[in-house]
Design an enzyme around this catalytic site. Structure first.
Site, PDB file in Angstrom:
ATOM      1  N   TRP A  20       0.254   4.046   8.801  1.00  0.00           N
ATOM      2  CA  TRP A  20      -1.095   4.306   8.561  1.00  0.00           C
ATOM      3  C   TRP A  20      -1.684   5.358   9.149  1.00  0.00           C
ATOM      4  CZ3 TRP A  20      -3.496   0.842   5.036  1.00  0.00           C
ATOM      5  CH2 TRP A  20      -2.867  -0.029   4.451  1.00  0.00           C
TER       6      TRP A  20
ATOM      7  N   VAL B 188      -4.880  -3.541  -1.588  1.00  0.00           N
ATOM      8  CA  VAL B 188      -5.588  -4.722  -1.801  1.00  0.00           C
ATOM      9  C   VAL B 188      -6.917  -4.563  -0.923  1.00  0.00           C
ATOM     10  CG1 VAL B 188      -5.603  -7.051  -1.369  1.00  0.00           C
ATOM     11  CG2 VAL B 188      -3.741  -6.154  -1.953  1.00  0.00           C
TER      12      VAL B 188
ATOM     13  N   ASN C 184      11.029  -7.984  15.212  1.00  0.00           N
ATOM     14  CA  ASN C 184      11.323  -7.828  13.741  1.00  0.00           C
ATOM     15  C   ASN C 184      12.257  -9.050  13.333  1.00  0.00           C
ATOM     16  OD1 ASN C 184      11.238  -6.658  11.068  1.00  0.00           O
ATOM     17  ND2 ASN C 184      13.524  -6.183  11.251  1.00  0.00           N
TER      18      ASN C 184
ATOM     19  N   HIS D 171       5.167  -4.007  19.179  1.00  0.00           N
ATOM     20  CA  HIS D 171       5.478  -5.393  18.912  1.00  0.00           C
ATOM     21  C   HIS D 171       4.204  -6.228  18.829  1.00  0.00           C
ATOM     22  CE1 HIS D 171       9.604  -4.900  20.734  1.00  0.00           C
ATOM     23  NE2 HIS D 171       9.677  -4.263  19.231  1.00  0.00           N
TER      24      HIS D 171
ATOM     25  N   ALA E  79       0.947  -1.345  -0.077  1.00  0.00           N
ATOM     26  CA  ALA E  79       0.066  -0.028   0.245  1.00  0.00           C
ATOM     27  C   ALA E  79       0.969   1.239   0.054  1.00  0.00           C
ATOM     28  CB  ALA E  79      -1.000   0.088   1.047  1.00  0.00           C
TER      29      ALA E  79
HETATM   30  C1  FAD Z   1       7.505   1.977  15.182  1.00  0.00           C
HETATM   31  C2  FAD Z   1       8.041   0.695  15.172  1.00  0.00           C
HETATM   32  C3  FAD Z   1       9.262   0.385  15.840  1.00  0.00           C
HETATM   33  C4  FAD Z   1       9.665  -1.019  15.832  1.00  0.00           C
HETATM   34  N1  FAD Z   1      10.737  -1.143  16.440  1.00  0.00           N
HETATM   35  C5  FAD Z   1      11.353  -2.375  16.639  1.00  0.00           C
HETATM   36  C6  FAD Z   1      12.705  -2.601  16.829  1.00  0.00           C
HETATM   37  O1  FAD Z   1      13.449  -1.802  17.050  1.00  0.00           O
HETATM   38  N2  FAD Z   1      13.076  -4.068  16.683  1.00  0.00           N
HETATM   39  C7  FAD Z   1      12.244  -4.961  16.171  1.00  0.00           C
HETATM   40  O2  FAD Z   1      12.725  -5.962  16.259  1.00  0.00           O
HETATM   41  N3  FAD Z   1      10.944  -4.729  15.841  1.00  0.00           N
HETATM   42  C8  FAD Z   1      10.507  -3.383  15.840  1.00  0.00           C
HETATM   43  N4  FAD Z   1       9.128  -3.112  15.775  1.00  0.00           N
HETATM   44  C9  FAD Z   1       8.451  -4.171  14.943  1.00  0.00           C
HETATM   45  C10 FAD Z   1       8.714  -5.018  13.627  1.00  0.00           C
HETATM   46  O3  FAD Z   1       9.402  -4.057  12.819  1.00  0.00           O
HETATM   47  C11 FAD Z   1       7.482  -5.735  13.166  1.00  0.00           C
HETATM   48  O4  FAD Z   1       7.500  -6.832  14.241  1.00  0.00           O
HETATM   49  C12 FAD Z   1       7.563  -6.279  11.893  1.00  0.00           C
HETATM   50  O5  FAD Z   1       8.112  -5.209  10.909  1.00  0.00           O
HETATM   51  C13 FAD Z   1       6.427  -7.165  11.553  1.00  0.00           C
HETATM   52  O6  FAD Z   1       6.483  -7.477  10.239  1.00  0.00           O
HETATM   53  P1  FAD Z   1       5.164  -8.041   9.428  1.00  0.00           P
HETATM   54  O7  FAD Z   1       5.508  -8.425   7.979  1.00  0.00           O
HETATM   55  O8  FAD Z   1       4.448  -8.911  10.182  1.00  0.00           O
HETATM   56  O9  FAD Z   1       4.320  -6.717   9.285  1.00  0.00           O
HETATM   57  P2  FAD Z   1       4.735  -5.274   8.541  1.00  0.00           P
HETATM   58  O10 FAD Z   1       6.299  -5.057   8.554  1.00  0.00           O
HETATM   59  O11 FAD Z   1       3.836  -4.203   9.402  1.00  0.00           O
HETATM   60  O12 FAD Z   1       4.361  -5.043   7.162  1.00  0.00           O
HETATM   61  C14 FAD Z   1       3.112  -5.246   6.836  1.00  0.00           C
HETATM   62  C15 FAD Z   1       2.867  -4.307   5.242  1.00  0.00           C
HETATM   63  O13 FAD Z   1       1.642  -4.548   4.886  1.00  0.00           O
HETATM   64  C16 FAD Z   1       1.018  -3.443   4.200  1.00  0.00           C
HETATM   65  N5  FAD Z   1      -0.376  -3.576   4.102  1.00  0.00           N
HETATM   66  C17 FAD Z   1      -1.189  -3.681   5.117  1.00  0.00           C
HETATM   67  N6  FAD Z   1      -2.492  -3.739   4.430  1.00  0.00           N
HETATM   68  C18 FAD Z   1      -2.300  -3.644   3.092  1.00  0.00           C
HETATM   69  C19 FAD Z   1      -3.395  -3.725   2.149  1.00  0.00           C
HETATM   70  N7  FAD Z   1      -4.637  -3.576   2.372  1.00  0.00           N
HETATM   71  N8  FAD Z   1      -2.676  -3.465   1.078  1.00  0.00           N
HETATM   72  C20 FAD Z   1      -1.505  -3.538   0.619  1.00  0.00           C
HETATM   73  N9  FAD Z   1      -0.553  -3.417   1.482  1.00  0.00           N
HETATM   74  C21 FAD Z   1      -1.017  -3.629   3.043  1.00  0.00           C
HETATM   75  C22 FAD Z   1       1.736  -2.340   4.956  1.00  0.00           C
HETATM   76  O14 FAD Z   1       1.651  -1.155   4.385  1.00  0.00           O
HETATM   77  C23 FAD Z   1       2.965  -2.800   5.632  1.00  0.00           C
HETATM   78  O15 FAD Z   1       4.300  -2.385   4.695  1.00  0.00           O
HETATM   79  C24 FAD Z   1       8.933  -2.086  15.408  1.00  0.00           C
HETATM   80  C25 FAD Z   1       7.789  -1.608  14.675  1.00  0.00           C
HETATM   81  C26 FAD Z   1       7.380  -0.255  14.417  1.00  0.00           C
HETATM   82  C27 FAD Z   1       6.147  -0.129  13.630  1.00  0.00           C
END
Ligand code: FAD
Length: 573
Positions: free
Chosen positions: A64, A231, A549, A503, A35
């Site tokens: 978001w 999506v 992460n 998290h 997105a």
């Molecule tokens: C501000 C912040 C600080 C953090 N600090 C740390 C840290 O220091 N160390 C660490 O280990 N973890 C940290 N985390 C957590 C870690 O980044 C997450 O656990 C990890 O990124 C999760 O990955 P994911 O693939 O599950 O989701 P995400 O990485 O969130 O990916 C989901 C993706 O899906 C996309 N998406 C959602 N809905 C739609 C749709 N309808 N259509 C198209 N695209 C869509 C989103 O835009 C996003 O890019 C942090 C997170 C944040 C937000």
């Protein structure tokens, strides 16, 4: 019409890993849909590339808009008076890994042994360790725990980089018997350890968008990346997923695929399932959504790490000098000893600088979180419109064990922060509150920078006014003295001020098909339907005792291997 073998919804931490790994097979076509904006080495904004991450995660262009969450639970709070706060979730290629705090650790071996109780033996520690090794290029450590040639660079913050404040607190804890541990990602035991980060030799962020979607991966003819594309829902024929519906200028458009891989993250993946007809049947009907599969667990089991902090106004010599350095320099792993809680269940972060601006530079923080939390909340839909954010209710501290541990943590922090050994590095000690007010002044921008410079100049120049200014303007009347003298007052403060650490996990959790609240099996396959998997942090059944992460990347690496193996088996069948 083009048809893909796999369409991946969400180009976040997990989505980028899957896109890169699946397209290693030149016969496998993949469409990755994100997105948010594209992020590559050429177009990434400076604040995304920087090894100092706080400007990236408070930039509203990368998250978001409109996403809010209930943080504290209902235990000490009347439901109708509960407040929501902004909750940052990434919306750009690389997802969380493109804006997160860059802290890179793994959690306890027992975390993964617990996952195996839900998802099967392929998730036990011995089975996930090879994937933690596979994903990393550790610059400091060798041996059985470490990988040397994976995509994610891992390194530790050397002692000589620690600020005066961080060194003093770490020294105090070591003097009290907490051992110094060089490697946070080595053997699991309590102690004081330099933070492990995913920052490279050039002091730059190593995100999944950069490390997995390298220029050569992007050039693969079997990989298509669509950014700034939303999506709307997964399309089904009967109970088989057949593709996705995306928003486009010309109205909704359907894209077909053999299998849909949902990687939209812990908040948006359950929302996508519900919108597409998978969830508790009664809730779906109430929203006017046709039921594809009745799975009551979708959106349940939401978990986070409940956190609280105490801050200190720093004397000039104790402040961080190099402002390109990361602010969280040391972690301390503790065991609370509370019944029913695992060893090493608490994490304390020693923070050299509490925000990017001049005031932040003058404030050091002790940020404590329950690393092995038990409270559970939920995500639910309020509208079928993809642009309306879901309800996110963390219900933190609803489990008494979490409340007891956070209270204990606060009292410990207060004692440490006031210890005479720290008199030479700090003056005023105050309870910190990560409110929307703090967020507002922490968002990067000239006006915030000017205001904070003027305010901090006043605090430095008028020490006699400092205590009054902090109590009045920073904490808005909440003092350490009041919290420490009355447990009920402290509990109310914890309810109001408990924060998360970004998290979120658990809303599409794995488990067996007859487990009423399981959404996926151990390979991410959604129960009750075909050709659909969830492969992101939402499938974690319990929260790891770690920043999430690296565990998410490990999980996605493993899912990619499951998918490849199943594809190979199908082709040879
Ligand atoms: C501000 C912040 C600080 C953090 N600090 C740390 C840290 O220091 N160390 C660490 O280990 N973890 C940290 N985390 C957590 C870690 O980044 C997450 O656990 C990890 O990124 C999760 O990955 P994911 O693939 O599950 O989701 P995400 O990485 O969130 O990916 C989901 C993706 O899906 C996309 N998406 C959602 N809905 C739609 C749709 N309808 N259509 C198209 N695209 C869509 C989103 O835009 C996003 O890019 C942090 C997170 C944040 C937000």
């Amino acid at each position: 019409m083009t048809r893909y073998d796999y369409v991946i919804i969400g180009g976040g931490s997990s989505g980028c890993v899957l896109a890169a790994r699946l397209t290693e097979d030149p016969d496998c076509s993949v469409l990755l849909i994100e997105a948010g904006k594209d992020i590559s080495r050429e177009n990434a904004p400076e604040e995304v590339l920087s090894g100092y991450p706080a400007k990236a995660y408070f930039n509203k262009d990368f998250t978001w808009p409109g996403l809010q969450a209930f943080l504290g639970g209902t235990l000490g709070n009347r439901a109708e008076t509960r407040r929501t706060a902004k909750y940052e979730q990434a919306r750009l290629l690389g997802g969380g890994s493109s804006i997160n705090g860059l802290i890179a650790n793994r959690g306890a071996p027992t975390d993964y042994d617990r996952w195996a109780e839900y998802g099967g033996p392929e998730w036990r520690w011995e089975a996930v360790l090879p994937y933690f090794r596979k994903l990393e290029r550790d610059l400091d450590c060798d041996g059985e725990y470490h990988g040397k040639d994976g995509p994610i660079t891992i390194r530790r913050f050397p002692r000589e980089d620690w600020s005066g404040f961080v060194s003093a607190v770490a020294g105090l804890l070591q003097a009290r018997g907490y051992p110094y541990i060089e490697d946070q990602n080595g053997e699991w035991r309590d102690g004081v350890m330099p933070v492990t980060s995913s920052i490279d030799e050039n002091e730059q962020r190593v995100s999944c968008a950069l490390a997995y979607l390298t220029p050569s991966v992007r050039q693969r003819p079997n990989l298509t990346i669509l950014t700034e594309t939303m999506v709307r829902r997964i399309v089904f024929e009967g109970r088989q997923a057949v593709g996705v519906e995306i928003e486009s200028g010309a109205g909704p458009r359907r894209i077909d695929a053999d299998e849909v891989l949902l990687c939209a993250g812990t908040v948006h993946s359950p929302a996508m399932l519900i919108r597409s007809g998978i969830g508790r049947a009664a809730d779906l009907r109430e929203l006017g959504i046709e039921v594809v599969a009745d799975r009551a667990g979708v959106g349940q089991n939401l978990q986070e790490h409940p956190a609280i902090s105490v801050s200190c106004y720093l004397r000039p010599a104790a402040r961080l000098k190099n402002l390109n350095r990361h602010h969280t320099q040391v972690h301390v792993r503790f065991s609370s000893g509370v019944e029913g809680c695992a060893p090493g269940d608490m994490c304390l972060a020693l923070i050299a600088r509490s925000a990017w601006h001049a005031l932040g530079q003058r404030i050091g923080s002790l940020y404590f979180w329950v690393n092995n939390s038990h409270s559970k909340g939920h995500v639910s839909l309020r509208s079928t419109d993809v642009r309306v954010e879901p309800v996110v209710d963390f219900n933190m501290l609803s489990d008494e064990r979490d409340r007891v541990r956070l209270r204990q943590a606060f009292l410990f922090l207060a004692e440490i922060a006031h210890a005479p050994e720290l008199d030479s590095v700090r003056t005023k000690v105050f309870p910190a509150n990560f409110s929307d007010r703090v967020r507002k002044v922490s968002s990067p921008g000239l006006w915030n920078g000017i205001q904070m410079r003027v305010f901090s100049g006043l605090l430095d120049a008028a020490p006699f006014l400092r205590s009054w200014l902090v109590d009045t303007l920073v904490t808005q009347g909440i003092t350490m003295q009041a919290l420490l003298s009355d447990t009920a007052e402290l509990d109310r403060f914890l309810d109001r001020s408990v924060a998360g650490v970004w998290h979120p996990v658990g809303t599409c959790r794995m488990g067996t098909e007859d487990d009423r609240l399981a959404v996926t099996d151990g390979h991410g396959r959604v129960h009750g339907v075909g050709r659909l998997r969830v492969c992101d942090a939402s499938v974690m059944p319990t929260i790891p005792s770690a920043n999430t992460n690296i565990p998410t990347i490990m999980l996605a690496e493993k899912m990619a291997d499951f998918i490849k193996a199943e594809r190979k088996a199908l082709a040879t069948a």
